[in-house]
Design an enzyme around this catalytic site. Structure first.
Site, short mmCIF file in Angstrom:
data_model
loop_
_atom_site.label_atom_id
_atom_site.label_comp_id
_atom_site.label_asym_id
_atom_site.label_seq_id
_atom_site.Cartn_x
_atom_site.Cartn_y
_atom_site.Cartn_z
CD GLU A 95 -2.90 -1.26 0.17
OE1 GLU A 95 -2.79 -0.50 -0.82
OE2 GLU A 95 -3.79 -2.11 0.28
CG HIS A 119 -4.28 0.05 5.85
ND1 HIS A 119 -5.65 0.13 5.72
CD2 HIS A 119 -3.93 -1.14 5.28
CE1 HIS A 119 -6.10 -0.95 5.10
NE2 HIS A 119 -5.09 -1.74 4.82
CG HIS A 121 -7.30 -5.40 7.02
ND1 HIS A 121 -6.85 -6.50 6.31
CD2 HIS A 121 -6.90 -4.32 6.31
CE1 HIS A 121 -6.18 -6.08 5.24
NE2 HIS A 121 -6.18 -4.77 5.22
CE1 TYR A 125 -19.11 12.36 23.48
CE2 TYR A 125 -17.44 13.85 22.60
CZ TYR A 125 -17.84 12.92 23.55
OH TYR A 125 -16.99 12.57 24.55
CG HIS A 166 -8.86 -2.71 2.09
ND1 HIS A 166 -8.07 -2.42 0.99
CD2 HIS A 166 -8.01 -3.07 3.07
CE1 HIS A 166 -6.80 -2.63 1.31
NE2 HIS A 166 -6.74 -3.02 2.57
CE1 TYR A 212 -13.37 15.23 23.45
CE2 TYR A 212 -12.40 13.05 23.42
CZ TYR A 212 -13.47 13.89 23.68
OH TYR A 212 -14.61 13.37 24.17
P1 13P Z 1 1.32 -5.31 3.26
O1 13P Z 1 1.85 -6.45 4.12
O2 13P Z 1 1.88 -5.37 1.86
O3 13P Z 1 1.52 -3.99 3.94
O4 13P Z 1 -0.24 -5.54 3.04
C1 13P Z 1 -1.14 -5.60 4.12
C2 13P Z 1 -2.42 -4.91 3.82
O5 13P Z 1 -3.14 -4.59 4.76
C3 13P Z 1 -2.83 -4.61 2.44
O6 13P Z 1 -3.91 -3.73 2.45
#
Ligand code: 13P
Length: 233
Positions: free
Chosen positions: A77, A96, A98, A117, A159, A214
């Protein structure tokens, strides 16, 4: 952000710590997720497909904004990390993951409304969900940038989520808050679509959050009407 080689070594160690805390906080698992931090010459990013428990500071990849890199293969990414860091000069960290509840909402392409809120923590009346595109593509990066306009977090359709921060701690904080907010929204949805706070109230909430940072802003002068520590005898 000005970084010397000593700073970069410390930054690498801090990134490993934050990655492990992504896992221990429950917002990340396995080889999902990635993290990047701006440096003087470009950015440092997690390598692709390396579990965080075994990752070492030297495994973090040095990338330039032109997409060239030194070291291991960077996260798949890297494009959205690069594009966000290039466009968003107000932040220095892209996280990032999941996380389960944020991804649950993203699987239904749901934007988080101002049902609570705390939706205001990302800087607006909603936390948007970016349109789906294949992982690692420029199309996904373009969709993420659109969803992040005037925001410091978004969901990624089918995703996961992206959270931004001025520093590593604040990006991790945002990632955990977005997951908590998502969990509350999923829970609230079990009783039906909850009512939303009106825009003028959300404006007050966002202004209040900025004023108070905050809970993080020192207020020695008392100008922001925050509680002040009692002077010690
Ligand atoms: P990478 O291990 O390449 O960072 O991929 C993990 C991921 O969350 C792809 O969206």
């Amino acid at each position: 952000m000005s970084t010397t080689s000593t700073d970069v070594a410390a930054l690498r160690r801090e990134m490993v710590d934050i990655c492990r805390r992504m896992n221990s906080s429950g917002i990340n698992q396995g080889t999902a997720g990635n993290l990047s931090v701006r440096t003087d010459t470009g950015f440092l990013i997690t390598p692709s497909s390396l579990p965080y428990d075994t990752m070492q500071p030297e495994d973090l990849v040095e990338m330039d904004l032109d997409g060239t890199y030194v070291g291991r293969r960077p996260s798949s990414e890297w494009r959205f990390h690069r594009d966000i860091l290039r466009q968003r000069t107000d932040i220095n960290v892209v996280l990032h993951c999941h996380s389960i509840y944020a991804t649950t909402l993203a699987c239904h392409h749901k934007t988080i409304p101002s049902f609570h809120y705390m939706t205001g923590i990302a800087g607006g009346t909603t936390v948007r969900c970016a349109g789906y595109a294949t992982f690692g593509t420029q199309a996904l990066s373009d969709n993420a940038l659109t969803a992040l306009k005037d925001r410091t977090a978004c969901l990624l359709g089918q995703h996961g989520q992206i959270s931004l921060g001025k520093d590593l701690e604040s990006a991790l904080w945002m990632g955990i808050e977005i997951e908590t907010l998502s969990r509350m929204y999923v829970q609230a949805l079990t009783l039906g679509e909850p009512p939303v706070l009106p825009d003028d109230e959300m404006e007050r909430v966002i202004a209040q959050m900025r004023r108070m940072s905050y809970g993080n802003a020192p207020d020695p002068e008392g100008v922001n009407d925050l509680a002040r520590p009692r002077a010690q005898a």
